[in-house]
Design an enzyme around this catalytic site. Structure first.
Site, PDB file in Angstrom:
ATOM      1  N   GLY A 147       0.670  -1.326  -0.074  1.00 43.84           N
ATOM      2  CA  GLY A 147      -0.095   0.085   0.164  1.00 43.84           C
ATOM      3  C   GLY A 147       0.832   1.305   0.007  1.00 43.84           C
ATOM      4  O   GLY A 147       2.124   1.386   0.416  1.00 43.84           O
TER       5      GLY A 147
ATOM      6  N   CYS B 158       5.561  -0.192   7.465  1.00 45.66           N
ATOM      7  CA  CYS B 158       5.216   0.732   6.758  1.00 45.66           C
ATOM      8  C   CYS B 158       6.231   1.250   5.677  1.00 45.66           C
ATOM      9  O   CYS B 158       7.560   1.333   6.292  1.00 45.66           O
ATOM     10  CB  CYS B 158       4.980   2.320   7.426  1.00 45.66           C
ATOM     11  SG  CYS B 158       4.270   3.808   6.745  1.00 45.66           S
ATOM     12  N   LEU B 159       6.138   1.644   4.584  1.00 48.07           N
ATOM     13  CA  LEU B 159       7.114   1.951   3.883  1.00 48.07           C
ATOM     14  C   LEU B 159       7.828   3.411   4.338  1.00 48.07           C
ATOM     15  O   LEU B 159       9.146   3.476   3.771  1.00 48.07           O
ATOM     16  CB  LEU B 159       6.942   2.279   2.263  1.00 48.07           C
ATOM     17  CG  LEU B 159       6.131   0.881   1.619  1.00 48.07           C
ATOM     18  CD1 LEU B 159       5.824   1.125   0.053  1.00 48.07           C
ATOM     19  CD2 LEU B 159       7.354  -0.199   1.475  1.00 48.07           C
TER      20      LEU B 159
ATOM     21  N   HIS C 285      -4.911   1.663   7.231  1.00 48.08           N
ATOM     22  CA  HIS C 285      -3.518   2.324   7.302  1.00 48.08           C
ATOM     23  C   HIS C 285      -3.184   3.581   6.519  1.00 48.08           C
ATOM     24  O   HIS C 285      -2.615   4.432   6.718  1.00 48.08           O
ATOM     25  CB  HIS C 285      -2.530   1.051   7.169  1.00 48.08           C
ATOM     26  CG  HIS C 285      -1.128   1.497   7.174  1.00 48.08           C
ATOM     27  ND1 HIS C 285      -0.253   1.155   8.100  1.00 48.08           N
ATOM     28  CD2 HIS C 285      -0.340   2.311   6.440  1.00 48.08           C
ATOM     29  CE1 HIS C 285       1.108   1.327   7.772  1.00 48.08           C
ATOM     30  NE2 HIS C 285       1.257   2.335   6.927  1.00 48.08           N
TER      31      HIS C 285
ATOM     32  N   HIS D   1      -2.607   7.770   6.613  1.00 50.30           N
ATOM     33  CA  HIS D   1      -1.663   8.504   5.927  1.00 50.30           C
ATOM     34  C   HIS D   1      -2.362   9.785   5.395  1.00 50.30           C
ATOM     35  O   HIS D   1      -1.632  11.094   5.272  1.00 50.30           O
ATOM     36  CB  HIS D   1      -0.910   7.963   4.919  1.00 50.30           C
ATOM     37  CG  HIS D   1      -0.045   7.049   5.364  1.00 50.30           C
ATOM     38  ND1 HIS D   1       1.245   7.395   6.048  1.00 50.30           N
ATOM     39  CD2 HIS D   1       0.307   5.780   5.234  1.00 50.30           C
ATOM     40  CE1 HIS D   1       2.208   6.545   6.274  1.00 50.30           C
ATOM     41  NE2 HIS D   1       1.472   5.599   5.900  1.00 50.30           N
TER      42      HIS D   1
END
Length: 187
Positions: free
Chosen positions: A59, A107-108, A149, A153
């Site tokens: 994502g 998370c990236l 999630h 953001h």
């Protein structure tokens, strides 16, 4: 109908967009609604997908790549070429359903950090697709968690803000070179 935004699921040596990391102010700025879904928005979606696949993510929200628009891309099966990714523009959660479950998230924008987060197991979400058509979706499990999630953001919230075990949070962040000062607790 095959979408014109879908890209080959592969890693690029030079992804088109840079993923910002915890501590960067752009991650805390709320995203603006997309007023018109056009070819420019579809180009952003293509670049977001290429960047997400290049980073081994499932994502990505536009604020993570310093684009302050309510755009999310999700693909819970990045190794499955036939599975098309989900594009959510201006997503709104209409309903939370089921139990509240604890599950490990990453998370990236916080590479290497994985911590437990509580979220509802199912949601109903309304959004526009990559052509601007209104859609609704009921999602469960990993997809529901990924959508929640990524919507966080869009509101300047990161998963570490929802972690209840502060000791584990501080240890994990420190181990990966992130400052606990960058966390803005919402729990």
């Amino acid at each position: 109908m095959t979408s014109e935004v879908f890209v080959e699921k592969k890693k690029l040596e030079q992804p088109p967009l840079e993923i910002h990391t915890l501590g960067d102010r752009v991650l805390r700025m709320p995203a603006k609604r997309v007023s018109r879904v056009d070819s420019e928005v579809r180009q952003v979606v293509r670049q977001m997908l290429q960047t997400m696949y290049s980073a081994d993510g499932i994502g990505l929200a536009a604020p993570q790549v310093a684009i302050h628009k309510q755009i999310i891309v999700i693909d819970c099966e990045p190794d499955e070429p036939a599975n098309q990714p989900l594009v959510l523009i201006n997503p709104t959660i209409k309903q939370f359903e089921g139990e509240v479950c604890v599950f490990q998230e990453g998370c990236l924008s916080i590479p290497g950090v994985y911590l437990d987060v509580k979220r509802p197991e199912a949601i109903a979400v309304a959004y526009k697709d990559e052509y601007g058509r209104p859609q609704t979706l009921t999602a469960r499990g990993l997809l529901a968690r990924a959508i929640q999630h990524e919507i966080d953001h869009l509101n300047g919230v990161m998963f570490v803000d929802r972690v209840e075990n502060k000791l584990a949070l501080n240890q994990e962040l420190g181990k990966h070179g992130f400052s606990a000062q960058a966390v803005k607790s919402v729990s």
